[in-house]
Design a protein around this motif. Sequence first.
Motif, PDB file in Angstrom:
ATOM      1  N   GLY A  49      23.801   8.643  77.014  1.00  0.00           N
ATOM      2  CA  GLY A  49      24.576   9.663  77.903  1.00  0.00           C
ATOM      3  C   GLY A  49      25.792  10.124  77.049  1.00  0.00           C
ATOM      4  O   GLY A  49      26.197  11.194  76.992  1.00  0.00           O
ATOM      5  N   ARG A  50      26.342   9.146  76.164  1.00  0.00           N
ATOM      6  CA  ARG A  50      27.787   9.380  75.546  1.00  0.00           C
ATOM      7  C   ARG A  50      27.293   9.492  74.003  1.00  0.00           C
ATOM      8  O   ARG A  50      26.870   8.539  73.315  1.00  0.00           O
ATOM      9  N   LEU A  51      27.798  10.459  73.132  1.00  0.00           N
ATOM     10  CA  LEU A  51      27.379  10.355  71.919  1.00  0.00           C
ATOM     11  C   LEU A  51      28.868  10.337  71.126  1.00  0.00           C
ATOM     12  O   LEU A  51      29.598  11.255  71.466  1.00  0.00           O
ATOM     13  N   ILE A  60      22.251  12.701  64.961  1.00  0.00           N
ATOM     14  CA  ILE A  60      22.753  13.230  66.079  1.00  0.00           C
ATOM     15  C   ILE A  60      21.618  13.802  67.076  1.00  0.00           C
ATOM     16  O   ILE A  60      21.539  13.693  68.336  1.00  0.00           O
ATOM     17  N   ALA A  61      20.901  14.557  66.368  1.00  0.00           N
ATOM     18  CA  ALA A  61      19.674  15.302  67.160  1.00  0.00           C
ATOM     19  C   ALA A  61      18.762  14.340  68.065  1.00  0.00           C
ATOM     20  O   ALA A  61      18.444  14.438  68.933  1.00  0.00           O
ATOM     21  N   ALA A  62      18.563  13.186  67.006  1.00  0.00           N
ATOM     22  CA  ALA A  62      17.522  12.144  67.733  1.00  0.00           C
ATOM     23  C   ALA A  62      18.301  11.569  68.954  1.00  0.00           C
ATOM     24  O   ALA A  62      17.897  11.236  70.008  1.00  0.00           O
ATOM     25  N   PHE A  63      19.647  11.044  68.891  1.00  0.00           N
ATOM     26  CA  PHE A  63      20.259  10.564  69.981  1.00  0.00           C
ATOM     27  C   PHE A  63      20.285  11.689  70.779  1.00  0.00           C
ATOM     28  O   PHE A  63      20.488  11.264  72.411  1.00  0.00           O
ATOM     29  N   ALA A  64      20.566  12.713  70.559  1.00  0.00           N
ATOM     30  CA  ALA A  64      20.965  13.916  71.706  1.00  0.00           C
ATOM     31  C   ALA A  64      19.492  14.227  72.591  1.00  0.00           C
ATOM     32  O   ALA A  64      19.529  14.382  73.675  1.00  0.00           O
ATOM     33  N   GLN A  65      18.205  13.699  72.145  1.00  0.00           N
ATOM     34  CA  GLN A  65      17.022  13.936  72.705  1.00  0.00           C
ATOM     35  C   GLN A  65      16.628  12.601  73.372  1.00  0.00           C
ATOM     36  O   GLN A  65      15.670  12.669  74.383  1.00  0.00           O
ATOM     37  N   ALA A  87      20.005  21.493  69.514  1.00  0.00           N
ATOM     38  CA  ALA A  87      19.386  20.947  70.578  1.00  0.00           C
ATOM     39  C   ALA A  87      20.533  20.044  71.347  1.00  0.00           C
ATOM     40  O   ALA A  87      20.301  19.494  72.336  1.00  0.00           O
ATOM     41  N   VAL A  88      21.948  20.109  70.859  1.00  0.00           N
ATOM     42  CA  VAL A  88      22.742  19.070  71.474  1.00  0.00           C
ATOM     43  C   VAL A  88      23.350  19.755  72.726  1.00  0.00           C
ATOM     44  O   VAL A  88      23.852  20.764  72.690  1.00  0.00           O
ATOM     45  N   ASP A  89      22.935  19.232  74.064  1.00  0.00           N
ATOM     46  CA  ASP A  89      23.442  19.660  75.162  1.00  0.00           C
ATOM     47  C   ASP A  89      24.591  18.840  75.827  1.00  0.00           C
ATOM     48  O   ASP A  89      24.997  19.008  76.915  1.00  0.00           O
ATOM     49  N   ARG A  90      25.222  18.227  75.001  1.00  0.00           N
ATOM     50  CA  ARG A  90      26.269  17.312  75.528  1.00  0.00           C
ATOM     51  C   ARG A  90      27.131  17.276  74.434  1.00  0.00           C
ATOM     52  O   ARG A  90      27.162  17.624  73.281  1.00  0.00           O
TER      53      ARG A  90
END
Length: 82
Positions: free
Chosen positions: A48-50, A38-43, A71-74
């Motif tokens: 745009g969408r997780l 999740i962190a890797a995709f969030a960065q 670090a997830v800002d979305r």
Amino acid sequence: MPTAAAVVLAGGSGSRLGADGNKVYLPLAGRPLLSWSIAAFAQAPGIGRLVLVTRPGDHGHAEQAVKAVHAVDRRVEIVDGG
């Protein structure tokens, strides 16, 4: 501008590993294994969408894995699957 969605599959059971539950919720370096994906995709700037696909009975574990990523800002959408 983000142009892609990330779909993380976490609907397994961990039976082949011999675990009591899904292996993606086992700890790795102090947090659930799943949280690293999740962190890797969030960065990633193009994502745009997780979307996190999990078994219905694992929603609590999935929510904890998402919370473990600072670090997830979305928003991470948790949906049933598996």
